[in-house]
Design a protein around this motif. Sequence first.
Motif, PDB file in Angstrom:
ATOM      1  N   MET A 246      49.736 -57.481  18.775  1.00 24.47           N
ATOM      2  CA  MET A 246      50.265 -57.547  17.703  1.00 24.47           C
ATOM      3  C   MET A 246      49.461 -55.839  17.082  1.00 24.47           C
ATOM      4  N   LYS A 247      48.983 -54.894  17.749  1.00 23.55           N
ATOM      5  CA  LYS A 247      49.325 -53.934  17.541  1.00 23.55           C
ATOM      6  C   LYS A 247      50.219 -52.897  16.626  1.00 23.55           C
ATOM      7  N   ALA A 248      51.857 -53.013  17.720  1.00 20.80           N
ATOM      8  CA  ALA A 248      53.323 -53.023  17.033  1.00 20.80           C
ATOM      9  C   ALA A 248      53.364 -53.560  15.926  1.00 20.80           C
ATOM     10  N   VAL A 249      53.417 -54.968  16.222  1.00 25.69           N
ATOM     11  CA  VAL A 249      53.168 -55.770  14.538  1.00 25.69           C
ATOM     12  C   VAL A 249      52.808 -54.611  13.443  1.00 25.69           C
ATOM     13  N   ASN A 250      51.446 -54.789  13.571  1.00 28.80           N
ATOM     14  CA  ASN A 250      50.669 -54.188  12.122  1.00 28.80           C
ATOM     15  C   ASN A 250      51.553 -53.110  12.019  1.00 28.80           C
ATOM     16  N   ARG A 251      51.851 -52.276  12.904  1.00 33.38           N
ATOM     17  CA  ARG A 251      52.437 -50.643  12.587  1.00 33.38           C
ATOM     18  C   ARG A 251      53.717 -50.828  11.920  1.00 33.38           C
ATOM     19  N   MET A 252      54.648 -51.680  12.557  1.00 29.88           N
ATOM     20  CA  MET A 252      55.977 -51.435  11.895  1.00 29.88           C
ATOM     21  C   MET A 252      55.818 -52.373  10.344  1.00 29.88           C
ATOM     22  N   GLY A 253      54.775 -52.617   9.812  1.00 29.24           N
ATOM     23  CA  GLY A 253      54.607 -53.066   8.371  1.00 29.24           C
ATOM     24  C   GLY A 253      55.037 -54.932   8.336  1.00 29.24           C
ATOM     25  N   LYS A 254      54.099 -55.089   9.583  1.00 29.12           N
ATOM     26  CA  LYS A 254      54.733 -56.730   9.454  1.00 29.12           C
ATOM     27  C   LYS A 254      53.698 -57.469   9.651  1.00 29.12           C
ATOM     28  N   ARG A 255      53.564 -58.823   9.141  1.00 32.31           N
ATOM     29  CA  ARG A 255      52.322 -59.415   8.751  1.00 32.31           C
ATOM     30  C   ARG A 255      52.372 -60.566   9.667  1.00 32.31           C
ATOM     31  N   VAL A 256      50.988 -60.359  10.708  1.00 28.81           N
ATOM     32  CA  VAL A 256      50.788 -61.520  11.533  1.00 28.81           C
ATOM     33  C   VAL A 256      49.192 -62.956  11.275  1.00 28.81           C
ATOM     34  N   PRO A 257      50.159 -63.905  11.005  1.00 29.44           N
ATOM     35  CA  PRO A 257      51.128 -65.147  11.574  1.00 29.44           C
ATOM     36  C   PRO A 257      52.139 -65.185   9.976  1.00 29.44           C
ATOM     37  N   GLU A 258      52.383 -64.510   8.881  1.00 30.48           N
ATOM     38  CA  GLU A 258      53.685 -64.977   8.303  1.00 30.48           C
ATOM     39  C   GLU A 258      54.586 -64.149   8.361  1.00 30.48           C
ATOM     40  N   ASP A 259      54.898 -63.685   8.823  1.00 26.26           N
ATOM     41  CA  ASP A 259      56.127 -62.621   9.769  1.00 26.26           C
ATOM     42  C   ASP A 259      56.220 -63.082  10.849  1.00 26.26           C
ATOM     43  N   ILE A 260      55.532 -62.927  12.093  1.00 23.19           N
ATOM     44  CA  ILE A 260      55.088 -62.773  13.026  1.00 23.19           C
ATOM     45  C   ILE A 260      54.045 -63.804  13.396  1.00 23.19           C
ATOM     46  N   GLN A 261      54.903 -65.108  14.124  1.00 23.21           N
ATOM     47  CA  GLN A 261      53.681 -65.739  15.023  1.00 23.21           C
ATOM     48  C   GLN A 261      53.271 -64.829  15.947  1.00 23.21           C
ATOM     49  N   ILE A 262      51.856 -64.885  16.937  1.00 22.81           N
ATOM     50  CA  ILE A 262      51.836 -64.579  18.314  1.00 22.81           C
ATOM     51  C   ILE A 262      50.540 -65.198  19.452  1.00 22.81           C
ATOM     52  N   ILE A 263      50.719 -65.614  20.371  1.00 24.54           N
ATOM     53  CA  ILE A 263      50.410 -66.245  21.477  1.00 24.54           C
ATOM     54  C   ILE A 263      50.143 -65.939  22.842  1.00 24.54           C
ATOM     55  N   GLY A 264      48.563 -65.428  22.566  1.00 26.18           N
ATOM     56  CA  GLY A 264      48.374 -65.378  24.545  1.00 26.18           C
ATOM     57  C   GLY A 264      48.520 -65.906  25.260  1.00 26.18           C
ATOM     58  N   TYR A 265      47.365 -65.454  26.350  1.00 20.97           N
ATOM     59  CA  TYR A 265      47.198 -66.418  27.679  1.00 20.97           C
ATOM     60  C   TYR A 265      46.543 -65.999  28.526  1.00 20.97           C
ATOM     61  N   ASP A 266      44.964 -66.792  28.445  1.00 26.99           N
ATOM     62  CA  ASP A 266      44.005 -65.967  28.986  1.00 26.99           C
ATOM     63  C   ASP A 266      42.578 -67.117  28.682  1.00 26.99           C
ATOM     64  N   GLY A 267      42.231 -66.982  27.147  1.00 28.12           N
ATOM     65  CA  GLY A 267      41.251 -67.430  26.442  1.00 28.12           C
ATOM     66  C   GLY A 267      39.905 -66.879  26.758  1.00 28.12           C
ATOM     67  N   ILE A 268      40.245 -65.262  27.069  1.00 30.55           N
ATOM     68  CA  ILE A 268      39.458 -64.604  27.177  1.00 30.55           C
ATOM     69  C   ILE A 268      38.234 -63.946  26.179  1.00 30.55           C
ATOM     70  N   PRO A 269      36.742 -64.119  26.072  1.00 31.27           N
ATOM     71  CA  PRO A 269      36.373 -63.637  24.837  1.00 31.27           C
ATOM     72  C   PRO A 269      36.962 -62.763  23.698  1.00 31.27           C
ATOM     73  N   PHE A 270      36.740 -61.686  24.134  1.00 32.55           N
ATOM     74  CA  PHE A 270      37.484 -60.672  23.123  1.00 32.55           C
ATOM     75  C   PHE A 270      38.663 -61.121  21.916  1.00 32.55           C
ATOM     76  N   GLY A 271      39.461 -62.055  22.407  1.00 37.38           N
ATOM     77  CA  GLY A 271      40.606 -62.584  21.727  1.00 37.38           C
ATOM     78  C   GLY A 271      40.185 -63.495  20.100  1.00 37.38           C
ATOM     79  N   GLU A 272      38.281 -63.797  20.386  1.00 38.72           N
ATOM     80  CA  GLU A 272      38.489 -64.103  18.960  1.00 38.72           C
ATOM     81  C   GLU A 272      38.066 -62.995  17.795  1.00 38.72           C
ATOM     82  N   MET A 273      37.290 -61.303  19.025  1.00 40.02           N
ATOM     83  CA  MET A 273      37.081 -60.601  17.952  1.00 40.02           C
ATOM     84  C   MET A 273      37.804 -60.243  16.982  1.00 40.02           C
ATOM     85  N   LEU A 274      39.541 -60.406  17.188  1.00 42.72           N
ATOM     86  CA  LEU A 274      40.396 -59.674  16.929  1.00 42.72           C
ATOM     87  C   LEU A 274      41.034 -59.948  15.511  1.00 42.72           C
TER      88      LEU A 274
END
Length: 329
Positions: A246-274
């Motif tokens: 997500m940080k790389a996509v943002n720094r390259m001037g692209k938008r999430v999820p409009e330009d690139i969609q991202i899904i993680g794996y684990d379900g740790i609480p900090f994912g909801e804080m992003l």
Amino acid sequence: MTTIRDVAKHAQVSVATVSRVLNQKGYVSKQAEEAVLAAIKELDFRPNAVARTLYNKSSRMIGLILPDITNPFFPELARAVEDIALTYGYTVVLCNADEDIKKERNYLEALKQKYVDGIILTTNQLSFAEVDKVGVPMVALDRIIGDQIPTVVSANKEGAEMATTHLIESGCKFIAHLRGPKGLATADDRLHGFRKVVEKAGVASIVGEADFYFEKSEQVTRDLLEQHPSIDGIFASSDVTAAGAMKAVNRMGKRVPEDIQIIGYDGIPFGEMLVPSLTTIAQPIYEMGATAARLLIKLIEKKPIEGSYFELSTNLIVRETTKRKEEIE
């Protein structure tokens, strides 16, 4: 400080009798036992834990070796292990191996010297032969070390299939997978699940090696997007990896999820804080840790266990880093 000899003198019994009462080993008459217990209470005697461990070759301690304490996934596991262990009267000794094989060896030897009653391993640097030499009950958690060691994992392959299918159903045409460490069974299973879905769907794909590290994930994502600017979906092998992407996509001037969609794996609480909040495949982290702890305690106490391989289900949590059906053009 009150000693065992003081207790024996006060109770008018031998030191050996006091020892048998404390360790619950050997015959002691009811009268003598009551006298010893009364003396212990009156003198406020506290048995030396180290001496009792040496005598019993048992410490009521469980070793938990983690690969990387900075990854929020592992403290979540540790919390569950500790909660369950405490309810059964065991203390957890936490060891952070930093994915360093030398540190892992040292920790195993140290735990053996301290007479821990059992060990939960969430690392896989060492072979089964090395681990088996420790000579105490063991359980592998989120890792697969060998068929001889009871194992608790999540359904990694199915979870990866779920993640990849979600990206495709959300409109992605070119998906990158940021895979975990090679040779790690859980990461390999996620890769296999990813490949199965993209090959069946005929969707363009590429794999980048990001391990489970934030900084490496950021750099690998940047490299992939520079080489393949048409990537519009990323399946990261962990939530930490997803955050780096997500940080790389943002720094390259692209938008999430409009330009690139991202899904993680684990379900740790900090994912909801992003921001945006992370869509992820949630492992039942607490249940995994609790299952491993209960399993190990059964082994320690020589109680029967039902099976030796426990694979727990995962589930998809849709948040803001992927598109909802109404957002797909």
